[in-house]
Design an enzyme around this catalytic site. Structure first.
Site, PDB file in Angstrom:
ATOM      1  N   ALA A 184       0.813  -1.217   0.000  1.00  0.00           N
ATOM      2  CA  ALA A 184       0.000   0.000   0.000  1.00  0.00           C
ATOM      3  C   ALA A 184       0.853   1.277   0.000  1.00  0.00           C
ATOM      4  O   ALA A 184       0.387   2.322  -0.449  1.00  0.00           O
ATOM      5  CB  ALA A 184      -0.941  -0.002   1.201  1.00  0.00           C
TER       6      ALA A 184
ATOM      7  N   HIS B 228       3.656   1.645  -1.806  1.00  0.00           N
ATOM      8  CA  HIS B 228       3.926   1.871  -3.232  1.00  0.00           C
ATOM      9  C   HIS B 228       2.664   2.383  -3.936  1.00  0.00           C
ATOM     10  O   HIS B 228       2.747   3.266  -4.806  1.00  0.00           O
ATOM     11  CB  HIS B 228       4.372   0.573  -3.904  1.00  0.00           C
ATOM     12  CG  HIS B 228       5.651  -0.003  -3.380  1.00  0.00           C
ATOM     13  ND1 HIS B 228       5.695  -1.153  -2.643  1.00  0.00           N
ATOM     14  CD2 HIS B 228       6.943   0.421  -3.485  1.00  0.00           C
ATOM     15  CE1 HIS B 228       6.951  -1.444  -2.330  1.00  0.00           C
ATOM     16  NE2 HIS B 228       7.730  -0.496  -2.817  1.00  0.00           N
TER      17      HIS B 228
ATOM     18  N   GLN C 213      22.693  -1.899  -5.060  1.00  0.00           N
ATOM     19  CA  GLN C 213      22.436  -1.231  -3.778  1.00  0.00           C
ATOM     20  C   GLN C 213      22.400  -2.207  -2.605  1.00  0.00           C
ATOM     21  O   GLN C 213      22.151  -1.810  -1.471  1.00  0.00           O
ATOM     22  CB  GLN C 213      21.152  -0.402  -3.832  1.00  0.00           C
ATOM     23  CG  GLN C 213      19.861  -1.185  -3.904  1.00  0.00           C
ATOM     24  CD  GLN C 213      18.679  -0.275  -4.149  1.00  0.00           C
ATOM     25  OE1 GLN C 213      18.506   0.254  -5.244  1.00  0.00           O
ATOM     26  NE2 GLN C 213      17.836  -0.081  -3.137  1.00  0.00           N
TER      27      GLN C 213
ATOM     28  N   GLY D 226       9.430   7.830  -1.600  1.00  0.00           N
ATOM     29  CA  GLY D 226       8.781   7.817  -0.299  1.00  0.00           C
ATOM     30  C   GLY D 226       9.629   8.461   0.775  1.00  0.00           C
ATOM     31  O   GLY D 226      10.852   8.285   0.803  1.00  0.00           O
TER      32      GLY D 226
ATOM     33  N   ASP E 266      12.070   6.227   3.157  1.00  0.00           N
ATOM     34  CA  ASP E 266      13.525   6.116   3.015  1.00  0.00           C
ATOM     35  C   ASP E 266      14.081   7.545   2.973  1.00  0.00           C
ATOM     36  O   ASP E 266      14.429   8.070   1.918  1.00  0.00           O
ATOM     37  CB  ASP E 266      13.857   5.327   1.750  1.00  0.00           C
ATOM     38  CG  ASP E 266      13.316   3.915   1.824  1.00  0.00           C
ATOM     39  OD1 ASP E 266      13.913   3.079   2.505  1.00  0.00           O
ATOM     40  OD2 ASP E 266      12.245   3.659   1.231  1.00  0.00           O
TER      41      ASP E 266
ATOM     42  N   GLN F 187      17.590   8.386   1.639  1.00  0.00           N
ATOM     43  CA  GLN F 187      17.581   8.166   0.187  1.00  0.00           C
ATOM     44  C   GLN F 187      16.906   9.338  -0.533  1.00  0.00           C
ATOM     45  O   GLN F 187      17.403   9.832  -1.548  1.00  0.00           O
ATOM     46  CB  GLN F 187      16.831   6.865  -0.126  1.00  0.00           C
ATOM     47  CG  GLN F 187      16.524   6.648  -1.593  1.00  0.00           C
ATOM     48  CD  GLN F 187      15.826   5.325  -1.840  1.00  0.00           C
ATOM     49  OE1 GLN F 187      16.467   4.290  -1.870  1.00  0.00           O
ATOM     50  NE2 GLN F 187      14.519   5.342  -2.018  1.00  0.00           N
TER      51      GLN F 187
ATOM     52  N   VAL G 205       3.332   5.454   4.449  1.00  0.00           N
ATOM     53  CA  VAL G 205       2.090   4.728   4.732  1.00  0.00           C
ATOM     54  C   VAL G 205       2.397   3.677   5.797  1.00  0.00           C
ATOM     55  O   VAL G 205       3.402   2.959   5.696  1.00  0.00           O
ATOM     56  CB  VAL G 205       1.539   4.061   3.455  1.00  0.00           C
ATOM     57  CG1 VAL G 205       0.291   3.244   3.768  1.00  0.00           C
ATOM     58  CG2 VAL G 205       1.234   5.119   2.405  1.00  0.00           C
TER      59      VAL G 205
ATOM     60  N   ARG H 169      10.081  -5.714   3.374  1.00  0.00           N
ATOM     61  CA  ARG H 169      10.828  -6.591   4.280  1.00  0.00           C
ATOM     62  C   ARG H 169      10.010  -6.996   5.506  1.00  0.00           C
ATOM     63  O   ARG H 169      10.424  -7.902   6.237  1.00  0.00           O
ATOM     64  CB  ARG H 169      12.136  -5.914   4.714  1.00  0.00           C
ATOM     65  CG  ARG H 169      13.140  -5.814   3.567  1.00  0.00           C
ATOM     66  CD  ARG H 169      14.500  -5.327   4.014  1.00  0.00           C
ATOM     67  NE  ARG H 169      15.508  -5.480   2.983  1.00  0.00           N
ATOM     68  CZ  ARG H 169      15.905  -4.521   2.137  1.00  0.00           C
ATOM     69  NH1 ARG H 169      15.398  -3.314   2.218  1.00  0.00           N
ATOM     70  NH2 ARG H 169      16.824  -4.774   1.229  1.00  0.00           N
TER      71      ARG H 169
HETATM   72  P1  AMP Z   1      11.343  -0.004  -2.568  1.00  0.00           P
HETATM   73  O1  AMP Z   1      10.530  -0.875  -3.468  1.00  0.00           O
HETATM   74  O2  AMP Z   1      11.398  -0.489  -1.159  1.00  0.00           O
HETATM   75  O3  AMP Z   1      12.693   0.328  -3.150  1.00  0.00           O
HETATM   76  O4  AMP Z   1      10.576   1.382  -2.474  1.00  0.00           O
HETATM   77  C1  AMP Z   1      10.199   2.075  -3.633  1.00  0.00           C
HETATM   78  C2  AMP Z   1       9.695   3.434  -3.229  1.00  0.00           C
HETATM   79  O5  AMP Z   1       8.563   3.277  -2.376  1.00  0.00           O
HETATM   80  C3  AMP Z   1      10.732   4.258  -2.451  1.00  0.00           C
HETATM   81  O6  AMP Z   1      10.656   5.607  -2.877  1.00  0.00           O
HETATM   82  C4  AMP Z   1      10.287   4.085  -1.028  1.00  0.00           C
HETATM   83  O7  AMP Z   1      10.656   5.172  -0.190  1.00  0.00           O
HETATM   84  C5  AMP Z   1       8.774   4.040  -1.195  1.00  0.00           C
HETATM   85  N1  AMP Z   1       8.135   3.381  -0.054  1.00  0.00           N
HETATM   86  C6  AMP Z   1       8.467   2.197   0.494  1.00  0.00           C
HETATM   87  N2  AMP Z   1       7.698   1.948   1.577  1.00  0.00           N
HETATM   88  C7  AMP Z   1       6.865   3.006   1.710  1.00  0.00           C
HETATM   89  C8  AMP Z   1       5.843   3.359   2.639  1.00  0.00           C
HETATM   90  N3  AMP Z   1       5.514   2.577   3.662  1.00  0.00           N
HETATM   91  N4  AMP Z   1       5.200   4.536   2.479  1.00  0.00           N
HETATM   92  C9  AMP Z   1       5.525   5.369   1.450  1.00  0.00           C
HETATM   93  N5  AMP Z   1       6.486   5.089   0.543  1.00  0.00           N
HETATM   94  C10 AMP Z   1       7.147   3.927   0.666  1.00  0.00           C
END
Ligand code: AMP
Length: 299
Positions: free
Chosen positions: A32, A34, A58, A145, A148, A151, A174, A185
């Site tokens: 949710a 994403h 990474q 998001g 992170d 990042q 979220v 994770r």
């Molecule tokens: P990832 O797939 O973990 O590399 O995350 C892809 C993007 O989704 C990154 O910009 C993350 O910061 C964002 N993201 C991951 N988890 C969340 C969350 N709980 N709320 C908002 N954005 C998120």
């Protein structure tokens, strides 16, 4: 919804889109959080492209690159439901053919510590893949998001420093009902550790109460409190930090003078699972910090 597997296909399909385009870079295992990024991207532009790529550069040695979840069909279903226009889903060989010279992009002022201390090379890998994705898709906007946080600041700085023609949009974190930040994770957590994982959010809430209600102005005191909360839930802290929200520099004190808030950041381990979270705490008055590079810039 188109699905591009190669860089050439992605370029062609992107250029066939008329109107503005926003990119949502992800590593898949979409949840949710994403979906909120995709929704934000749709609000900002006419078309949304999602990239799904588990980026090997990474991940450090001993991290979970091979074990990282790759539920590709479910991810495509999330994208279709969210009315995404295109998905870029390359293989690692497509992005990093073995003949490439391992270009490295470094944003040193924002990567001296925090995640960088615990994940050597992580941000170089993030910057390399994000810059490459931006060059392939050439979006007007890219959504990242706040989850992170370091990042996000590193990417904002890279875009600024290299004058990349893209707007970076930040999407709020979220959370699950108990406050745990959604993460791909989280699926690794056993039920006992899942119950303890709320500690990260509780530590951030404690920090907020201490600063906003208790008037605490000593960053070290806030960091110690967050450390205590993590340990009380059997989370082994990697770091607890109170930093300047833009530069991520340590603060001398949380001082009632300027505005802008402070960023509280936590990372910790529950068994083999590593979790991170953060909260920007808007202080009614705010902060002073050494910020040496800003002082240099204005000198
Ligand atoms: P990832 O797939 O973990 O590399 O995350 C892809 C993007 O989704 C990154 O910009 C993350 O910061 C964002 N993201 C991951 N988890 C969340 C969350 N709980 N709320 C908002 N954005 C998120």
């Amino acid at each position: 919804m188109w699905i591009a597997k190669t860089i050439d296909q992605a370029r062609q399909l992107r250029h066939a889109l008329t109107g503005s385009v926003s990119l949502v870079p992800t590593m898949g295992a979409l949840h949710a959080g994403h979906a909120r990024l995709i929704q934000h991207a749709r609000e900002l532009c006419d078309h949304v492209v999602v990239s799904i790529f588990v980026n090997p550069t990474q991940f450090g040695p001993g991290e979970d690159y091979t074990a990282y979840p790759r539920p590709l069909d479910a991810d495509l279903a999330v994208c279709r439901d969210a009315r995404v226009h295109g998905v870029f889903q390359p293989t690692a060989d497509e992005i990093y053919p073995p003949t490439l010279p391992d270009t490295s992009i470094d944003v040193p002022r924002l990567t001296q510590d925090l995640e960088a201390s615990h994940r050597p090379g992580h941000f170089q890998g993030v910057c390399r893949v994000v810059l490459k994705l931006l060059n392939i898709i050439q979006p007007d906007t890219a959504c990242f998001g706040e989850k992170d946080y370091q990042q996000l600041k590193v990417i904002e700085a890279m875009v600024d420093d290299l004058a990349l023609p893209v707007n970076i949009a930040a999407t709020p974190t979220v959370r699950e009902r108990d406050g745990l930040a959604m993460s791909s994770r989280n699926a690794y957590l056993c039920s006992e550790d899942r119950a303890h994982a709320v500690a990260l959010y509780k530590a951030l809430c404690e920090a907020k109460a201490l600063i906003q209600e208790g008037g605490e102005n000593d960053p070290a005191a806030v960091e110690q409190t967050m450390d205590r909360v993590l340990r009380a839930y059997h989370v082994e802290p990697d770091y607890t930090a109170v930093r300047h929200p833009q530069t991520l520099m340590p603060l001398d004190c949380i001082e009632p003078r300027l505005t802008g808030g402070v960023a509280a950041l936590v990372a910790g381990r529950l068994g083999r699972v590593r979790l991170i979270d953060n909260m920007v705490i808007g202080h009614p008055t705010s902060i002073t910090s050494p910020m040496p590079h800003l002082q240099r810039a204005s000198a």
